[in-house]
Write an enzyme that holds these catalytic residues in place. Structure first.
Site, PDB file in Angstrom:
ATOM      1  CB  ALA A   1      36.385   4.476   5.082  1.00 49.86           C
TER       2      ALA A   1
ATOM      3  CG  ASP B   1      28.821  -0.867   5.647  1.00 46.29           C
ATOM      4  OD1 ASP B   1      28.623  -0.917   6.885  1.00 46.29           O
ATOM      5  OD2 ASP B   1      29.333   0.114   5.095  1.00 46.29           O
TER       6      ASP B   1
END
Length: 413
Positions: free
Chosen positions: A231, A289
């Site tokens: 990202a 995550d």
């Protein structure tokens, strides 16, 4: 209670990770902290009340996960009806993976979600009930729509009112430890400065920032990069973007930029893990995550505002090939990272212990086994699999599959 009558535990027949080395030494614990045995013998003349035979195990500090979205069917961003119950379930489940402390992470959500959830996730000490809660990591909504990943675009916001945008969005900030934002947003620098003065750590991520914007953010107080390589703009030789912070010469000399990295074999190619490790190993922090699918079987689940599908150990937004968080646990990540990079056992373990503690500024108490530190640790076998997990010197989890070492080895005398 005098010092001599308090329970003093001696862990023997073990190796310890301490001061960057693995040493053959006993570990002594009293009152939930690691103690110096010399002082005990010479000053207090006391003996241990409890001995634990570790049967050759390696004792590492407990793992610290700074970015985890949920697990065991619980999604922190989508569990507003029973926030405490969900947190408790995940905190307890994480003990199996050697995690003794974590930052529950909320993805981009509507403001009412933040205002309902954040006040109910209080910082608290761990124990047999589960891992320590180090404060909330809010990832979004002040991010770039171009790098939204699995974040719902309709809830992404600008910092158009500066710091007021932050307080309007989250409400009370006292339970927040980390905020991930995109530094290229207008007003980001003044917001970063204000957050730093309040003791909240700023992480850069979900961003199309160039290197100059990243450097400026670090100069204003940002100290972390959220899941490096994911990202953000890919590395480009003319403008390396946020990845360039790993070798920037514009970082204040007293400041280490730490960066989270997902070592699950899915999000980050082993070659990328090697680049990160060889470039800036002291800033490298393993994060999972992990999402609600951690510890669950394959199939459809819910993450935040989205349906997700777990397939062959990968989690995707349902009906797409967009990855949305991992199903990796920290114990597996440490082993994968070591194998992928060829790093030493010490380096692999410190990326999940000392480095996250330093990133959060809690290394006086956590992330190491120095004298005076909190006695949060894991016993590992030679394959770095978890035998047992200990918080404040108490055994809080014992593996049924990994041999040996558990409470039954304690002998009182």
């Amino acid at each position: 209670m005098t010092a001599s009558t308090e329970t003093l535990k001696q862990f023997h027949n073990c190796q310890i990770l301490r001061h960057g080395k693995i040493v053959l030494e006993d570990l002594w614990v009293r009152n939930g902290r690691v103690v110096n045995p010399e002082k005990l013998f010479y000053d207090e003349k006391v003996m241990s009340n409890v001995e634990v035979d570790c049967k050759g195990a390696l004792i590492s500090p407990g793992y610290i996960d700074l970015q985890i979205n949920g697990g065991f069917g619980i999604d922190f961003s989508n569990n507003v009806d029973d926030v405490e119950g969900g947190i408790n379930k995940v905190a307890k489940g994480l003990l199996e993976y050697g995690v003794t402390a974590f930052c529950p992470t909320l993805v981009t959500s509507p403001t009412e979600t933040y205002r309902q959830v954040i006040p109910k996730i209080k910082k608290r000490n761990g124990g047999s009930h589960g891992a320590t809660i180090l404060g909330v990591h809010v990832e979004g909504p002040f991010i770039s729509p171009d790098k939204k990943g699995a974040h719902p675009e309709n809830y992404i916001k600008q910092l158009d009112k500066g710091f007021m945008s932050v307080t309007d969005m989250y409400g009370d900030l006292q339970n927040i430890s980390y905020i991930t934002l995109a530094p290229e947003l207008p007003n980001a620098m003044s917001v970063i400065t204000e957050l730093e003065t309040r003791g909240i750590k700023i992480s850069l991520g979900h961003s199309v920032a160039n290197l100059r914007e990243g450097e400026e953010a670090v100069q204003h107080g940002a100290t972390f990069i959220t899941h490096l390589f994911n990202a953000m703009l890919p590395f480009h030789h003319r403008d390396p973007g946020l990845v360039g912070l790993l070798t920037s010469d514009q970082i204040p000399p007293e400041r280490i930029v730490h960066f989270g990295i997902i070592a699950d074999g899915v999000h980050t190619h082993p070659a990328a893990l090697r680049i990160a490790h060889r470039t800036h190993s002291e800033g490298l922090v393993l994060v999972t995550d992990a999402i609600s699918a951690l510890g669950l079987e394959e199939g459809l689940h819910r993450l935040g505002q989205l349906d997700i599908e777990v397939n062959a150990g990968r989690a995707y937004i349902a009906g797409t090939n967009t990855l949305c968080g991992s199903t990796a646990d920290m114990s597996r990540s440490v082993r994968f990272f070591k194998e992928a990079t060829g790093c030493s056992t010490v380096e692999a373990l410190e990326a999940a212990t000392l480095h996250p503690a330093r990133a959060l500024g809690i290394e006086a108490d956590k992330g190491n086994l120095n004298f005076g530190a909190e006695a949060d640790f894991v016993l590992l076998n030679e394959n770095l699999e978890v035998i047992s997990t200990w918080i404040a010197g108490q055994c809080v989890y014992t593996s049924k599959n990994t041999k040996p070492s558990d409470k039954t080895n304690e002998s009182h005398h």
